[in-house]
Design an enzyme around this catalytic site. Structure first.
Site, PDB file in Angstrom:
ATOM      1  N   ASP A 195       3.466 -12.273 -15.236  1.00 28.37           N
ATOM      2  CA  ASP A 195       4.532 -11.285 -15.304  1.00 28.37           C
ATOM      3  C   ASP A 195       5.069 -11.156 -13.878  1.00 28.37           C
ATOM      4  O   ASP A 195       4.416 -11.603 -12.920  1.00 28.37           O
ATOM      5  CB  ASP A 195       3.988  -9.951 -15.811  1.00 28.37           C
ATOM      6  CG  ASP A 195       5.072  -8.900 -15.925  1.00 28.37           C
ATOM      7  OD1 ASP A 195       6.164  -9.212 -16.409  1.00 28.37           O
ATOM      8  OD2 ASP A 195       4.822  -7.755 -15.473  1.00 28.37           O
ATOM      9  N   ASP A 219       7.630  -8.235 -12.161  1.00 28.15           N
ATOM     10  CA  ASP A 219       7.688  -6.919 -11.525  1.00 28.15           C
ATOM     11  C   ASP A 219       6.390  -6.164 -11.789  1.00 28.15           C
ATOM     12  O   ASP A 219       5.952  -6.029 -12.921  1.00 28.15           O
ATOM     13  CB  ASP A 219       8.881  -6.129 -12.068  1.00 28.15           C
ATOM     14  CG  ASP A 219       9.287  -4.985 -11.149  1.00 28.15           C
ATOM     15  OD1 ASP A 219       8.629  -4.804 -10.106  1.00 28.15           O
ATOM     16  OD2 ASP A 219      10.257  -4.282 -11.455  1.00 28.15           O
TER      17      ASP A 219
END
Length: 396
Positions: A104, A106
């Site tokens: 992932d 952010d």
């Protein structure tokens, strides 16, 4: 404002007043008679690297809380494995034959424009060692090119990353629609979009004619009964309606989308993700996510959207098929239990949670105790992605 960000990392009660004065919120608010310009010299000292170091300290402190919490939270069989050194991580990767890493973005690799500790070194080292690295995000606002450029800038990875490593939900939506047997037309299939220009671009790149997206300036946000009755629906026949996060979502867009689905009952309703909210600000405010928009359209249309973002099986199947990966040799690294970790677990991958984003010792404890959301329990937990970097070898 950089100074304010710095101070808020230490204590969330610092803020600027409406008169541009720095003050401390507390039982007895302390007002400091300084203005932002007075801190220019001081703020310049607090660079992105300073903030990265603060993130490192915060995540290490959170790891201590997790360690203490796990001592009393649940049976030993359900406990995640805690990674406390890089050697622990290397052993875990070796023992589980991990060859593929899904990240992932952010909250894992960066926070806003600030990189996570040793994120750049970890990514470059994994790639140099021949591991397969991909970036999997539910953010549908950016194209693959834009995501690559941001990662290169924030992580200083110029010349290392490739566009095919970028797996954003906007790109996935386009690929999913290409795999569907849509009605054949003389011209291109048409997709109506609630979302950003980035989402529109990805769908166009996938070969679709696109309507909707960002409205021209001064377009009304509302729509009355009479206006809807008179609306010409120049969008025409559509084959799908795709919903991505749209900061300008409004009642007008909801009305148009609802009637388009009414007029095109065979059109697919696609959600780039169903995230309920994201966290913003020093006090972790809930910013409504795409799931809120999708729910509005579902309620008004009586339809149920197909989710192509994490944690859907649609996404995992696409990744495994397109890239030829084996789930059992793949590690999903994320900061959210409900999307990243559930995605990894449901897909048969290993899952790793970092403590630089949404998850905290409290949220982990809640999942462990309720016994209902066992698919959200990570296989391993470590403070930040820097624990994946083998600093001793200097191999980066």
């Amino acid at each position: 404002m950089l100074l304010l960000r710095f101070l808020q990392f230490y204590h969330p009660s610092f803020a600027w007043s409406s008169k541009n004065q720095l003050f401390f919120r507390g039982t007895s608010p302390l007002l400091l008679s300084f203005k932002p310009d007075d801190f220019v010299g001081v703020a310049a000292l607090h660079t992105s690297s300073d903030i990265t170091d603060i993130i490192r300290k915060e995540s290490d402190m959170e790891m201590k809380k997790v360690t203490e919490m796990l001592k009393t939270s649940c049976p030993e069989s359900r406990l995640p494995h805690l990674i406390k050194t890089n050697s622990d991580f290397i052993s875990y990767v070796h023992n589980n034959s991990i060859e593929n890493f899904l990240f992932d973005c952010d909250g894992v690799l960066y926070r806003g424009t600030d990189p996570m500790p040793f994120a750049s070194q970890a990514i470059k080292q994994l790639i140099k060692r021949g591991k397969h690295v991909f970036f999997v995000t539910n953010n549908a606002a950016s194209t693959r090119t834009e995501l690559k450029l941001k990662l290169e800038e924030v992580l200083s990875c110029e010349g290392v990353l490739k566009e095919e490593m970028m797996i954003g939900s906007a790109y996935v939506a386009g690929q999913y629609l290409k795999s569907c047997k849509l009605k054949e037309h003389v011209n291109k299939n048409r997709v109506h979009v609630i979302g950003t220009s980035g989402l529109c671009s990805e769908l166009q790149s996938a070969g679709f004619d696109v309507s909707g997206g960002q409205d021209p300036a001064y377009t009304p946000s509302g729509m009355s009964r009479d206006e809807l009755a008179a609306y010409p629906f120049t969008e025409g026949e559509i084959d799908a309606l795709v919903i991505g996060l749209d900061n300008d979502f409004n009642y007008r867009k909801l009305c148009i989308a609802t009637v388009l689905l009414q007029r095109n009952p065979d059109a697919l309703l696609i959600a780039t993700n169903l995230d309920a909210f994201d966290l913003v600000g020093y006090d972790a405010r809930h910013l409504p996510g795409n799931g809120a928009l999708v729910s509005a359209v579902e309620k008004a249309s009586g339809r149920t959207a197909i989710n192509v973002g994490k944690p859907s099986s649609t996404l995992s199947e696409l990744i495994m098929d397109v890239y030829g990966l084996k789930a059992q040799e793949t590690l999903m690294v994320g900061d959210r239990l409900d999307t990243d970790i559930k995605f990894g677990n449901d897909s048969g991958m290993k899952s790793a949670l970092v403590l630089t984003g949404c998850a905290t010792s409290s949220t982990i404890q809640s999942v462990l105790k309720d016994g209902v959301n066992s698919r959200m329990i990570p296989n391993v937990i470590f403070p930040h992605v820097g624990y994946m970097f083998d600093e001793a070898t200097g191999d980066n």
